[in-house]
Scaffold this motif. Structure first.
Motif, PDB file in Angstrom:
ATOM      1  N   MET A   1     -18.525  -1.140  13.236  1.00 11.42           N
ATOM      2  CA  MET A   1     -19.265  -0.875  12.022  1.00 11.42           C
ATOM      3  C   MET A   1     -18.463   0.081  11.143  1.00 11.42           C
ATOM      4  O   MET A   1     -17.894   1.047  11.627  1.00 11.42           O
ATOM      5  CB  MET A   1     -20.624  -0.260  12.367  1.00 11.42           C
ATOM      6  N   GLU A   2     -18.417  -0.230   9.876  1.00 15.03           N
ATOM      7  CA  GLU A   2     -17.716   0.636   8.918  1.00 15.03           C
ATOM      8  C   GLU A   2     -18.550   1.908   8.728  1.00 15.03           C
ATOM      9  O   GLU A   2     -19.768   1.854   8.618  1.00 15.03           O
ATOM     10  CB  GLU A   2     -17.563  -0.114   7.591  1.00 15.03           C
ATOM     11  N   LYS A   3     -17.870   3.032   8.673  1.00 19.30           N
ATOM     12  CA  LYS A   3     -18.568   4.316   8.501  1.00 19.30           C
ATOM     13  C   LYS A   3     -18.275   4.894   7.130  1.00 19.30           C
ATOM     14  O   LYS A   3     -17.237   4.613   6.537  1.00 19.30           O
ATOM     15  CB  LYS A   3     -18.132   5.298   9.588  1.00 19.30           C
ATOM     16  N   PHE A   4     -19.193   5.691   6.637  1.00 18.46           N
ATOM     17  CA  PHE A   4     -19.006   6.397   5.375  1.00 18.46           C
ATOM     18  C   PHE A   4     -17.958   7.470   5.590  1.00 18.46           C
ATOM     19  O   PHE A   4     -18.044   8.262   6.528  1.00 18.46           O
ATOM     20  CB  PHE A   4     -20.344   7.007   4.925  1.00 18.46           C
ATOM     21  N   LYS A   5     -16.940   7.474   4.721  1.00 22.71           N
ATOM     22  CA  LYS A   5     -15.828   8.409   4.897  1.00 22.71           C
ATOM     23  C   LYS A   5     -16.228   9.823   4.475  1.00 22.71           C
ATOM     24  O   LYS A   5     -16.974  10.006   3.513  1.00 22.71           O
ATOM     25  CB  LYS A   5     -14.619   7.958   4.085  1.00 22.71           C
ATOM     26  N   THR A   6     -15.667  10.787   5.172  1.00 24.65           N
ATOM     27  CA  THR A   6     -15.850  12.177   4.769  1.00 24.65           C
ATOM     28  C   THR A   6     -14.877  12.464   3.630  1.00 24.65           C
ATOM     29  O   THR A   6     -13.911  11.710   3.416  1.00 24.65           O
ATOM     30  CB  THR A   6     -15.568  13.136   5.951  1.00 24.65           C
ATOM     31  N   LEU A   7     -15.110  13.540   2.933  1.00 18.54           N
ATOM     32  CA  LEU A   7     -14.232  13.888   1.806  1.00 18.54           C
ATOM     33  C   LEU A   7     -12.779  14.037   2.236  1.00 18.54           C
ATOM     34  O   LEU A   7     -11.872  13.590   1.536  1.00 18.54           O
ATOM     35  CB  LEU A   7     -14.708  15.181   1.128  1.00 18.54           C
ATOM     36  N   ASP A   8     -12.543  14.645   3.371  1.00 20.71           N
ATOM     37  CA  ASP A   8     -11.153  14.845   3.796  1.00 20.71           C
ATOM     38  C   ASP A   8     -10.484  13.549   4.253  1.00 20.71           C
ATOM     39  O   ASP A   8      -9.263  13.465   4.325  1.00 20.71           O
ATOM     40  CB  ASP A   8     -11.046  15.934   4.869  1.00 20.71           C
ATOM     41  N   GLU A   9     -11.259  12.487   4.541  1.00 22.55           N
ATOM     42  CA  GLU A   9     -10.687  11.196   4.939  1.00 22.55           C
ATOM     43  C   GLU A   9     -10.332  10.310   3.748  1.00 22.55           C
ATOM     44  O   GLU A   9      -9.578   9.349   3.906  1.00 22.55           O
ATOM     45  CB  GLU A   9     -11.690  10.419   5.811  1.00 22.55           C
ATOM     46  N   LEU A  10     -10.863  10.610   2.588  1.00 17.08           N
ATOM     47  CA  LEU A  10     -10.714   9.727   1.427  1.00 17.08           C
ATOM     48  C   LEU A  10      -9.277   9.447   1.032  1.00 17.08           C
ATOM     49  O   LEU A  10      -8.960   8.351   0.590  1.00 17.08           O
ATOM     50  CB  LEU A  10     -11.450  10.298   0.208  1.00 17.08           C
ATOM     51  N   THR A  11      -8.415  10.413   1.177  1.00 15.90           N
ATOM     52  CA  THR A  11      -7.032  10.234   0.725  1.00 15.90           C
ATOM     53  C   THR A  11      -6.047  10.094   1.883  1.00 15.90           C
ATOM     54  O   THR A  11      -4.854  10.358   1.719  1.00 15.90           O
ATOM     55  CB  THR A  11      -6.607  11.404  -0.188  1.00 15.90           C
ATOM     56  N   LYS A  12      -6.569   9.662   3.035  1.00 12.90           N
ATOM     57  CA  LYS A  12      -5.710   9.418   4.194  1.00 12.90           C
ATOM     58  C   LYS A  12      -5.685   7.926   4.479  1.00 12.90           C
ATOM     59  O   LYS A  12      -6.656   7.212   4.248  1.00 12.90           O
ATOM     60  CB  LYS A  12      -6.228  10.176   5.408  1.00 12.90           C
ATOM     61  N   ILE A  13      -4.578   7.462   5.040  1.00 10.98           N
ATOM     62  CA  ILE A  13      -4.456   6.053   5.404  1.00 10.98           C
ATOM     63  C   ILE A  13      -5.611   5.667   6.323  1.00 10.98           C
ATOM     64  O   ILE A  13      -6.006   6.451   7.196  1.00 10.98           O
ATOM     65  CB  ILE A  13      -3.085   5.765   6.063  1.00 10.98           C
ATOM     66  N   ASP A  14      -6.151   4.495   6.104  1.00  6.39           N
ATOM     67  CA  ASP A  14      -7.220   3.997   6.968  1.00  6.39           C
ATOM     68  C   ASP A  14      -6.657   3.802   8.369  1.00  6.39           C
ATOM     69  O   ASP A  14      -5.575   3.232   8.545  1.00  6.39           O
ATOM     70  CB  ASP A  14      -7.765   2.668   6.415  1.00  6.39           C
ATOM     71  N   ARG A  15      -7.375   4.267   9.367  1.00  2.59           N
ATOM     72  CA  ARG A  15      -6.879   4.216  10.747  1.00  2.59           C
ATOM     73  C   ARG A  15      -6.628   2.790  11.224  1.00  2.59           C
ATOM     74  O   ARG A  15      -5.833   2.568  12.131  1.00  2.59           O
ATOM     75  CB  ARG A  15      -7.791   4.971  11.696  1.00  2.59           C
ATOM     76  N   LYS A  16      -7.257   1.795  10.598  1.00  2.00           N
ATOM     77  CA  LYS A  16      -7.019   0.403  10.992  1.00  2.00           C
ATOM     78  C   LYS A  16      -5.561   0.020  10.736  1.00  2.00           C
ATOM     79  O   LYS A  16      -4.976  -0.763  11.476  1.00  2.00           O
ATOM     80  CB  LYS A  16      -7.978  -0.532  10.271  1.00  2.00           C
ATOM     81  N   HIS A  17      -4.975   0.574   9.687  1.00  3.99           N
ATOM     82  CA  HIS A  17      -3.550   0.324   9.427  1.00  3.99           C
ATOM     83  C   HIS A  17      -2.688   0.917  10.547  1.00  3.99           C
ATOM     84  O   HIS A  17      -1.666   0.341  10.921  1.00  3.99           O
ATOM     85  CB  HIS A  17      -3.126   0.911   8.084  1.00  3.99           C
ATOM     86  N   LEU A  18      -3.098   2.066  11.049  1.00  4.66           N
ATOM     87  CA  LEU A  18      -2.351   2.701  12.142  1.00  4.66           C
ATOM     88  C   LEU A  18      -2.443   1.855  13.414  1.00  4.66           C
ATOM     89  O   LEU A  18      -1.445   1.686  14.125  1.00  4.66           O
ATOM     90  CB  LEU A  18      -2.876   4.113  12.394  1.00  4.66           C
ATOM     91  N   ILE A  19      -3.616   1.302  13.678  1.00  5.58           N
ATOM     92  CA  ILE A  19      -3.794   0.443  14.853  1.00  5.58           C
ATOM     93  C   ILE A  19      -2.928  -0.809  14.715  1.00  5.58           C
ATOM     94  O   ILE A  19      -2.226  -1.200  15.655  1.00  5.58           O
ATOM     95  CB  ILE A  19      -5.286   0.071  15.022  1.00  5.58           C
ATOM     96  N   ILE A  20      -2.958  -1.423  13.538  1.00  8.69           N
ATOM     97  CA  ILE A  20      -2.128  -2.602  13.285  1.00  8.69           C
ATOM     98  C   ILE A  20      -0.645  -2.235  13.394  1.00  8.69           C
ATOM     99  O   ILE A  20       0.153  -2.995  13.939  1.00  8.69           O
ATOM    100  CB  ILE A  20      -2.457  -3.225  11.907  1.00  8.69           C
ATOM    101  N   GLY A  21      -0.290  -1.059  12.904  1.00  7.59           N
ATOM    102  CA  GLY A  21       1.091  -0.589  13.000  1.00  7.59           C
ATOM    103  C   GLY A  21       1.547  -0.441  14.436  1.00  7.59           C
ATOM    104  O   GLY A  21       2.697  -0.752  14.765  1.00  7.59           O
ATOM    105  N   ASP A  22       0.655   0.019  15.307  1.00  8.30           N
ATOM    106  CA  ASP A  22       0.993   0.128  16.734  1.00  8.30           C
ATOM    107  C   ASP A  22       1.284  -1.247  17.323  1.00  8.30           C
ATOM    108  O   ASP A  22       2.183  -1.401  18.148  1.00  8.30           O
ATOM    109  CB  ASP A  22      -0.158   0.782  17.512  1.00  8.30           C
ATOM    110  N   ILE A  23       0.523  -2.241  16.885  1.00 11.83           N
ATOM    111  CA  ILE A  23       0.692  -3.603  17.398  1.00 11.83           C
ATOM    112  C   ILE A  23       1.952  -4.249  16.828  1.00 11.83           C
ATOM    113  O   ILE A  23       2.728  -4.872  17.540  1.00 11.83           O
ATOM    114  CB  ILE A  23      -0.550  -4.462  17.074  1.00 11.83           C
TER     115      ILE A  23
END
Length: 173
Positions: A1-23
């Protein structure tokens, strides 16, 4: 489920890109995404109102860096930009659907397989364009009427949209 981002997360790369990057072995960079999107340029002949909406799609694609879940919305936007461009070109007297507009574009030769960079063909059949007449409305409707499927490749959709619009409004020789 998609979650509402916190203010400090707004300008950071989405973690899904990091997971895909690992793969995949490499992580998407905002600079590379921006550079690639910047190369998608429309002909001068494309009407400004279409260019403006295309730029909205490109900006949305850029923001998928921060919110991976925007990708399906970018897909939908490319379909609506294509439909808007077709309506602009055809100027129908009554409402006609996207399928009819695509059919006209193929029939009139405004678009052809050879005009799409991702297709390595110069054969005269236009099989891919003919298939788009049925496929694009279905894909558009699947996005417009709700779907939980998340696909991250919105750059391909931007490229196809660029090629479609540039064929619909070709450069003057």
């Amino acid at each position: 489920m998609e979650k509402f981002k916190t203010l400090d997360e707004l300008t950071k790369i989405d973690r899904k890109h990091l997971i895909i990057g690992d793969i995949c072995g490499s992580v998407l960079s905002l600079e590379m995404l921006h550079e690639n999107l910047s190369k998608e340029i429309l002909n001068d002949e494309v009407p400004d109102e279409i260019k403006g909406q295309f730029n909205v799609a490109k900006n949305m694609a850029l923001f998928t860096y921060y919110l991976y879940a925007l990708a399906p919305e970018v897909h939908l936007k490319t379909y609506t930009v294509i439909e808007h461009a077709l309506r602009f070109k055809v100027q129908p007297k009554k409402h006609v659907g996207l399928k009819m507009l695509l059919s006209k574009a193929v029939k009139e030769g405004w678009i052809c397989d050879a005009g799409f960079r991702h297709l390595e063909t110069d054969e005269p059949g236009n099989e891919w364009c003919k298939s788009m007449v049925d496929i694009i409305p279905k894909m558009r409707n699947s996005k417009a009427h709700g779907s939980t499927m998340i696909m991250g490749d919105c750059f391909h959709y931007i490229c196809v949209c660029t090629d479609f619009l540039n064929q619909l409004f070709p450069s003057n020789p």
